[in-house]
Motif scaffolding. Structure first.
Motif, PDB file in Angstrom:
ATOM      1  N   ASN A  99       0.846  -1.193   0.000  1.00  0.00           N
ATOM      2  CA  ASN A  99       0.000   0.000   0.000  1.00  0.00           C
ATOM      3  C   ASN A  99       0.880   1.241   0.000  1.00  0.00           C
ATOM      4  O   ASN A  99       1.758   1.386   0.856  1.00  0.00           O
ATOM      5  CB  ASN A  99      -0.906   0.019   1.231  1.00  0.00           C
ATOM      6  CG  ASN A  99      -1.933  -1.088   1.201  1.00  0.00           C
ATOM      7  OD1 ASN A  99      -2.762  -1.149   0.307  1.00  0.00           O
ATOM      8  ND2 ASN A  99      -1.868  -1.989   2.167  1.00  0.00           N
ATOM      9  N   GLN A 611     -10.340  -5.895   5.803  1.00  0.00           N
ATOM     10  CA  GLN A 611      -9.283  -5.615   4.839  1.00  0.00           C
ATOM     11  C   GLN A 611      -9.654  -6.251   3.503  1.00  0.00           C
ATOM     12  O   GLN A 611     -10.460  -7.191   3.456  1.00  0.00           O
ATOM     13  CB  GLN A 611      -7.940  -6.144   5.347  1.00  0.00           C
ATOM     14  CG  GLN A 611      -7.450  -5.469   6.619  1.00  0.00           C
ATOM     15  CD  GLN A 611      -5.999  -5.768   6.926  1.00  0.00           C
ATOM     16  OE1 GLN A 611      -5.285  -6.366   6.134  1.00  0.00           O
ATOM     17  NE2 GLN A 611      -5.552  -5.330   8.093  1.00  0.00           N
ATOM     18  N   LEU A 685      -5.079   3.708   0.506  1.00  0.00           N
ATOM     19  CA  LEU A 685      -5.775   3.431   1.756  1.00  0.00           C
ATOM     20  C   LEU A 685      -6.616   4.647   2.099  1.00  0.00           C
ATOM     21  O   LEU A 685      -6.165   5.788   1.923  1.00  0.00           O
ATOM     22  CB  LEU A 685      -4.788   3.137   2.887  1.00  0.00           C
ATOM     23  CG  LEU A 685      -4.032   1.808   2.822  1.00  0.00           C
ATOM     24  CD1 LEU A 685      -2.970   1.754   3.916  1.00  0.00           C
ATOM     25  CD2 LEU A 685      -4.981   0.626   2.937  1.00  0.00           C
TER      26      LEU A 685
END
Length: 704
Positions: A99, A611, A685
């Motif tokens: 990420n 997630q 994110l």
């Protein structure tokens, strides 16, 4: 692997396994024999069962005999992906979650449990650990080198505690750089792009005699730290490597250093000043610097080989949430010995000494309070990690091989001793097809964040006066205190894998896994310590300050399971598709805290469960002509669907493009690289920085 067994060797094998199996499998651990040395070729080469490599004992071994979930990111994949950092290249591998949290920082995890302080992945460069003792994780913006000098990146998924020890709980990433004999002459690379990106790299390699070769390198990168504001960031590094290659001896010497710097808008609070002038604007100039030196010495005999690995590391940062200095000494020794026909034994042991200097509590904290920070009541100290391990590799039948191993590791920071065993089997269905099964237990190196330091975040709280109905704003401090009594985080993993290469053009590698985690760190319930400046211990704070706090706890357990596959397909010699897919699910459980309740809306339990479940990477490599290359890289991460606004996240998909031209093999190569083609502004994110598509022009030249 050992040579083919004779009938007597089979009898010896069964006796040894019968003695060791009950003791080791009870707390099994997943690793493969010298995995860091086994994976010297890319997945493309994995398709060929007759390709052999050389293990740490300098014995030929087929790569398709590795009984573990492995993926090798080759130099070609790295170069043609167009990435500018090691962290970005890791997204090529199945099971690895990358990420991007700013233009030049990343959050990397493996097989779920993704968080900023991810501590279940051992990251190394040429076998030298680059994790931070502060959090037992990796500062990815500090991990870099000249990408051209990386030979391969070995990605081992699953517990690898027997050979690697602490932090190899969910996997191992070993960045292998080229031997100096392979990098003669000059190499120059320059690049420029959007967000004020600039890069200049230089390496010079040379031979000293028939046995010794060496190289020096230097690399500098400048860029904006964020895409939507001008926070300058730069990374300077340099190093040296020398290699001795003899018939019975190998020596590698390395040394180097780095410094990263960034500049950000900041503020400082003085709570003894009037309420309208508490906060003063400031500038935060963050640095992270380090230096290292290492020696790797290998002696090879007819039946016994010896290895010694020694490295020293010093690093420091002034980033407020991680301000500290660490000095590390690490020694590891190995003995590889061939036993009866079909058996080999690896014995080893090591020690790591870490001296820390963290920030002590200031004399008057409220006089100069930053937006966040970290302090310790035990700011100076030295901690030791000791380990010993063994591993037995055996040829059970003509088609069946196996290994058993165990490591005992002691951590002085929490006075804990962990047993990390493993058991693995591999069956050759045919020369083109193998099935393997493994089970193992690993431990996470205890961190100073959890046990030795206290962190805080400064904020504000708006309170309504019940009598007047008016709202008043008060400063608020949220603190998290250390817990020195936590047990070591551990994981037990069972995985099963299948490899098949039906043709030379197609290779498929798949894995199913299940992991059970114990003693995961979490935060206990918030407790109010000060209200309107009046604290429970009788202290009076200015400006009606509120203080709430909690502490770290080891009350969280979890289980994760999933499926990973990697496919390499080359329908034509000039065209290759490298595809990887991962499915990962996690279920966490804890008792006794509000964040453990079914209706909780925040906490570590939800963070692990909510997630993305699906990750896809498709890289196409096309040699249009001998001079032109066109490469595309598509990545997809599924959405997080939940009624919880904080954790809800859309799916993210990006397409990178690389167009390269090189007139002749000895000419400069010119590359046009587009990152996140046509994406515009997006976030990898939800709570992290905005990202955007960018264009980079890069030129490189190898001058022999």
């Amino acid at each position: 692997m050992p040579p083919s067994s004779s009938p007597s060797g089979h009898r010896c094998c069964h006796t040894l396994w019968a003695c060791l199996l009950p003791a080791l499998f009870a707390a099994s651990s997943a690793s493969a024999d010298e995995l860091d040395q086994l994976l010297s070729m890319s997945l493309e080469e994995l398709a060929n069962a007759d390709i052999r490599i050389t293990s740490a004992a300098k014995k030929p071994q087929a790569l398709n005999e590795v009984p573990a979930a492995v993926y090798v990111i080759s130099q070609e994949q790295i170069r043609r992906s167009g990435v500018r950092s090691v962290a970005e290249a890791l997204a090529l591998a199945p099971g690895v979650q990358v990420n991007k949290i700013s233009t030049f920082n990343w959050q990397v995890s493996m097989r779920g449990l993704n968080e900023v302080l991810f501590n279940k992945l051992l990251v190394m460069i040429d076998g030298r650990s680059v994790f931070s003792p502060l959090m037992s994780g990796t500062y990815w913006h500090t991990i870099d080198t000249i990408l051209e000098d990386i030979e391969r990146i070995e990605v081992i998924r699953g517990t690898a505690g027997t050979m690697w020890g602490g932090n190899a709980a969910n996997g191992v990433i070993n960045i292998i750089t080229r031997n100096s004999h392979q990098t003669p002459g000059h190499f120059i690379e320059v690049a420029a792009g959007e967000n004020q990106y600039q890069e200049l790299s230089y390496r010079y390699g040379f031979s000293l005699n028939d046995h010794w070769a060496a190289r020096f390198y230097a690399k500098g990168v400048k860029s904006d730290y964020y895409s939507d504001r001008d926070d300058a960031w730069q990374n300077l590094r340099g190093g040296f490597r020398a290699d001795y290659d003899g018939s019975e001896r190998e020596i590698t010497l390395q040394a180097g250093g780095f410094e990263t710097r960034s500049s950000h808008d900041w503020a400082v609070a003085d709570f003894y000043r009037p309420s309208d002038s508490i906060y003063s604007p400031a500038r935060l100039n963050v640095y992270h610097r380090g230096a290292y030196a290492s020696v790797d010495w290998l002696e090879h005999g007819e039946t016994t080989s010896y290895e010694l690995h020694l490295w020293l590391d010093a690093n420091e940062t002034n980033e407020p949430s991680a301000e500290a200095e660490f000095y590390t000494f690490d020694l590891d020794t190995l003995v590889h010995h061939s036993l009866a026909a079909g058996h080999s034994l690896t014995l080893g042991g090591g020690a790591r000494v870490i001296h820390r200097r963290t920030e002590p509590y200031p004399g008057d904290f409220l006089r100069q309070t930053e937006p966040w920070g970290r302090f310790s009541h035990d700011p100076r100290g030295t901690d030791v990690i000791l380990n010993a391990y063994l591993q037995l590799d055996s040829q059970l039948t003509e088609k069946l091989t196996g290994l058993l191993g165990a490591k005992v590791e002691h951590f002085s920071i929490n006075d804990a001793t962990e047993f990390q065993p493993q058991a693995r089997l591999l069956y050759h269905v045919s020369p083109q097809q193998q099935v393997w099964l493994g089970a193992g237990r690993g431990a996470v190196t205890p961190s100073f964040v959890d046990s030795k330091t206290d962190g805080y975040i400064l904020g504000q709280v708006e309170v309504q006066n019940n009598a007047t109905g008016a709202n008043t704003v008060h400063p608020m401090l949220i603190s998290t205190t250390a817990n020195p009594d936590m047990d070591t985080e551990t994981v037990t993993t069972v995985d099963i894998g299948h490899r098949i290469s039906p043709t030379a053009e197609l290779a498929i590698d798949s894995t199913l896994f299940y992991s059970r985690f114990k003693n995961l760190r979490m935060l206990d319930d918030m407790a109010i310590q000060c209200v309107y400046g009046q604290c429970t211990d009788g202290t009076q704070l200015p400006h009606g300050m509120f203080v709430i706090g909690n502490s770290y706890s080891d009350a969280l357990d979890a289980e994760s399971y999933g499926f990973e596959t990697a496919v390499r397909w080359s329908p034509e010699p000039v065209f290759t598709l490298n595809t990887s897919y991962s499915y990962i699910r996690t279920k966490a459980d804890c008792q006794g805290y509000s964040s453990c309740e079914p209706d909780a809306d925040t906490g570590y339990r939800l963070n692990h469960e909510l997630q993305p479940a699906h990750y896809l990477s498709v890289q196409s490599l096309w040699d249009i002509t001998p001079e032109w290359q066109l490469d595309l890289w598509y990545r997809y991460k599924s959405a997080v669907s939940t009624s919880n606004d904080f954790y809800r996240a859309p799916s993210v998909s990006t397409l990178d493009l690389r167009l390269a031209w090189q007139a002749t093999p000895h000419s400069p190569q010119i590359e046009l690289i587009v990152d996140a083609l046509g994406k515009g502004h997006y976030r990898d994110l939800p709570t992290k920085a905005k990202l955007e598509d960018s264009i980079t022009l890069r030129a490189s030249w190898n001058l022999l």
